[in-house]
Design an enzyme around this catalytic site. Structure first.
Site, PDB file in Angstrom:
ATOM      1  N   LYS A  24       0.861  -1.189   0.000  1.00 42.86           N
ATOM      2  CA  LYS A  24       0.000   0.000   0.000  1.00 42.86           C
ATOM      3  C   LYS A  24       0.895   1.236   0.000  1.00 42.86           C
ATOM      4  O   LYS A  24       1.775   1.379   0.844  1.00 42.86           O
ATOM      5  CB  LYS A  24      -0.891  -0.003   1.244  1.00 42.86           C
ATOM      6  CG  LYS A  24      -2.043   0.961   1.169  1.00 42.86           C
ATOM      7  CD  LYS A  24      -3.117   0.522   0.189  1.00 42.86           C
ATOM      8  CE  LYS A  24      -4.258  -0.210   0.869  1.00 42.86           C
ATOM      9  NZ  LYS A  24      -5.146  -0.860  -0.097  1.00 42.86           N
ATOM     10  N   THR A  69      -2.592  -5.777   0.735  1.00 36.80           N
ATOM     11  CA  THR A  69      -2.116  -4.392   0.893  1.00 36.80           C
ATOM     12  C   THR A  69      -2.953  -3.691   1.960  1.00 36.80           C
ATOM     13  O   THR A  69      -2.460  -2.810   2.667  1.00 36.80           O
ATOM     14  CB  THR A  69      -2.190  -3.614  -0.437  1.00 36.80           C
ATOM     15  OG1 THR A  69      -3.547  -3.476  -0.837  1.00 36.80           O
ATOM     16  CG2 THR A  69      -1.385  -4.298  -1.522  1.00 36.80           C
ATOM     17  N   ASP A  70      -4.207  -4.114   2.081  1.00 36.56           N
ATOM     18  CA  ASP A  70      -5.055  -3.533   3.122  1.00 36.56           C
ATOM     19  C   ASP A  70      -4.472  -3.801   4.511  1.00 36.56           C
ATOM     20  O   ASP A  70      -4.457  -2.924   5.375  1.00 36.56           O
ATOM     21  CB  ASP A  70      -6.470  -4.118   2.996  1.00 36.56           C
ATOM     22  CG  ASP A  70      -7.466  -3.365   3.841  1.00 36.56           C
ATOM     23  OD1 ASP A  70      -7.661  -2.163   3.585  1.00 36.56           O
ATOM     24  OD2 ASP A  70      -8.021  -3.963   4.782  1.00 36.56           O
ATOM     25  N   PHE A 183     -17.741  19.568  16.001  1.00 31.81           N
ATOM     26  CA  PHE A 183     -18.691  19.791  14.914  1.00 31.81           C
ATOM     27  C   PHE A 183     -19.915  18.933  15.190  1.00 31.81           C
ATOM     28  O   PHE A 183     -19.868  17.710  15.080  1.00 31.81           O
ATOM     29  CB  PHE A 183     -18.080  19.440  13.557  1.00 31.81           C
ATOM     30  CG  PHE A 183     -18.954  19.850  12.396  1.00 31.81           C
ATOM     31  CD1 PHE A 183     -19.287  21.191  12.207  1.00 31.81           C
ATOM     32  CD2 PHE A 183     -19.469  18.911  11.518  1.00 31.81           C
ATOM     33  CE1 PHE A 183     -20.109  21.584  11.159  1.00 31.81           C
ATOM     34  CE2 PHE A 183     -20.292  19.299  10.462  1.00 31.81           C
ATOM     35  CZ  PHE A 183     -20.611  20.641  10.289  1.00 31.81           C
ATOM     36  N   ARG A 200     -12.215  17.062  17.656  1.00 36.99           N
ATOM     37  CA  ARG A 200     -11.643  16.571  16.405  1.00 36.99           C
ATOM     38  C   ARG A 200     -10.393  17.382  16.066  1.00 36.99           C
ATOM     39  O   ARG A 200     -10.148  18.438  16.665  1.00 36.99           O
ATOM     40  CB  ARG A 200     -12.660  16.690  15.258  1.00 36.99           C
ATOM     41  CG  ARG A 200     -13.007  18.123  14.901  1.00 36.99           C
ATOM     42  CD  ARG A 200     -13.908  18.240  13.661  1.00 36.99           C
ATOM     43  NE  ARG A 200     -14.182  19.642  13.355  1.00 36.99           N
ATOM     44  CZ  ARG A 200     -14.855  20.065  12.298  1.00 36.99           C
ATOM     45  NH1 ARG A 200     -15.361  19.203  11.433  1.00 36.99           N
ATOM     46  NH2 ARG A 200     -15.055  21.353  12.087  1.00 36.99           N
ATOM     47  N   GLN A 248     -16.424  27.165   9.333  1.00 35.84           N
ATOM     48  CA  GLN A 248     -17.035  28.442   8.956  1.00 35.84           C
ATOM     49  C   GLN A 248     -16.800  29.491  10.046  1.00 35.84           C
ATOM     50  O   GLN A 248     -16.448  30.639   9.777  1.00 35.84           O
ATOM     51  CB  GLN A 248     -18.551  28.255   8.733  1.00 35.84           C
ATOM     52  CG  GLN A 248     -18.921  27.493   7.475  1.00 35.84           C
ATOM     53  CD  GLN A 248     -19.025  25.984   7.665  1.00 35.84           C
ATOM     54  OE1 GLN A 248     -18.338  25.392   8.490  1.00 35.84           O
ATOM     55  NE2 GLN A 248     -19.877  25.351   6.869  1.00 35.84           N
ATOM     56  N   HIS A 276      -9.620  16.828   6.220  1.00 34.60           N
ATOM     57  CA  HIS A 276     -10.228  15.916   7.190  1.00 34.60           C
ATOM     58  C   HIS A 276      -9.210  14.932   7.771  1.00 34.60           C
ATOM     59  O   HIS A 276      -8.374  14.385   7.041  1.00 34.60           O
ATOM     60  CB  HIS A 276     -11.341  15.109   6.521  1.00 34.60           C
ATOM     61  CG  HIS A 276     -12.434  15.962   5.953  1.00 34.60           C
ATOM     62  ND1 HIS A 276     -13.251  16.752   6.735  1.00 34.60           N
ATOM     63  CD2 HIS A 276     -12.858  16.167   4.678  1.00 34.60           C
ATOM     64  CE1 HIS A 276     -14.122  17.394   5.972  1.00 34.60           C
ATOM     65  NE2 HIS A 276     -13.899  17.065   4.708  1.00 34.60           N
TER      66      HIS A 276
END
Ligand SMILES: O=c1[nH]c(=O)c2[nH]c(=O)[nH]c2[nH]1
Length: 324
Positions: A24, A69-70, A183, A200, A248, A276
């Protein structure tokens, strides 16, 4: 005479398998280590390439020797939790040793790491991004970072023979808060799946343009360099110092800080991609992820854009900053 059928000769191979490897590539792992209120950050892109007894996989369709690969990607995340990331080299050594010693079919592992370095955002009035400044200096930000490697400064001057317009800006100023961002409370429709969060990572790549009130060259022009430096500091300080309920809200805090603190500026437009960072589910590996290991997603990304104006000012900066 009837010829007896001849045994077919073994056909010469039409192709042979040469050097091969798999794994990966570019797993983006972000590790936050919380030392009381002082947070430390490691941000890596890890590429795993494995090789060994893989002939059958290519030639016969048997996958018996393939570690997925995962799984190699999951190992990167799990090792970030289990072993921490002391350095890119040490982390890569752990991974390479693991793959080669745990799978008989894997004879060689090549781990490539790119490390993105971050510096702490300084307190107001402090120099920003000076490596080696003591962590925990009075007022210094304990959980706010700016990506090392300077941003690009932009300038656009327009003159029609009587009136000047000066727009300065910056792009690719990457900043990140490891906490003080939530959020939740957003509208829900049948397609809403995003879980609400009260803690977060908030990260963005600031793209900003600000317009000066200066239009007449009989008036003194702003001190361009000082205005740039101070505006950059205000943007960083507002990002770091705002407890965020949304990007925002953070955007408005950044823009309004500049309008309030920089009298020469009448308008600022900000375009902020929401970079993110998703918490990795480590439960399948028996590990708890206590807001430590994140997957830095590349795309898609939220894009939050707005203009903040001095009252009485008409917007003049293009809403699409790519047009500038
Ligand atoms: O700060 C945010 N604003 C949004 O509008 C939004 N939408 C989303 O999915 N995540 C976020 N985060």
């Amino acid at each position: 005479m009837i010829e007896s059928p001849q045994a077919p000769e073994a056909a010469a191979p039409s192709a042979v398998l040469g050097p091969n490897q798999y794994g990966k590539a570019e797993t983006r792992v972000v590790k936050v280590t919380r030392d009381g209120h002082v947070h430390h950050l490691k941000d890596l892109s890890v590429s795993v390439a494995l090789s060994g007894a893989m002939d059958a996989v290519h030639l016969s369709g048997s996958n018996a020797t393939v570690l997925t690969t995962d799984a190699t990607k999951n190992t990167v995340f799990a090792f970030a939790k289990e072993h921490g990331i002391a350095s890119a080299e040490q982390f890569a050594i752990h991974l390479a040793r693991h793959f080669v010693t745990s799978q008989p079919s894997i004879h060689r592992a090549r781990i490539r790491v790119e490390e993105y370095t971050w510096e702490r955002i300084g307190a107001p009035g402090q120099r920003v991004g000076v490596p080696g400044e003591r962590i925990g200096a009075p007022g210094e930000r304990s959980h706010s970072f700016v990506r090392a490697g300077r941003e690009t400064r932009t300038a656009q001057i327009t003159y029609d023979g009587s009136t000047w317009q000066a727009i300065t800006g910056l792009k690719d100023l990457v900043v990140l808060n490891t906490t003080d961002s939530e959020f939740r409370g957003y509208a829900k429709d049948p397609y809403t799946t995003l879980p609400e969060t009260s803690d977060r990572i908030l990260a963005t790549q600031v793209n900003a343009r600000w317009r000066y009130g200066w239009t007449d060259d009989r008036e003194p022009a702003p001190d361009w360099d000082d205005a740039y430096t101070r505006t950059r500091e205000h943007l960083l300080d507002a990002f770091a110092g705002t407890y965020s309920h949304s990007l925002q809200q953070t955007l408005y805090a950044m823009g309004s800080r500049v309008i309030e603190q920089r009298p020469e500026t009448v308008e600022i437009r900000l375009s902020l991609p929401n970079k993110h960072h998703f918490l990795v589910d480590l439960a399948p590996f028996g590990l708890k992820n206590d807001n430590e290991v994140y997957y830095a997603a590349d795309r898609p990304y939220g894009l939050i854009e707005a203009t903040v104006l001095r009252p009485g000012t008409e917007p003049a900066i293009p809403t699409d900053l790519t047009l500038l």
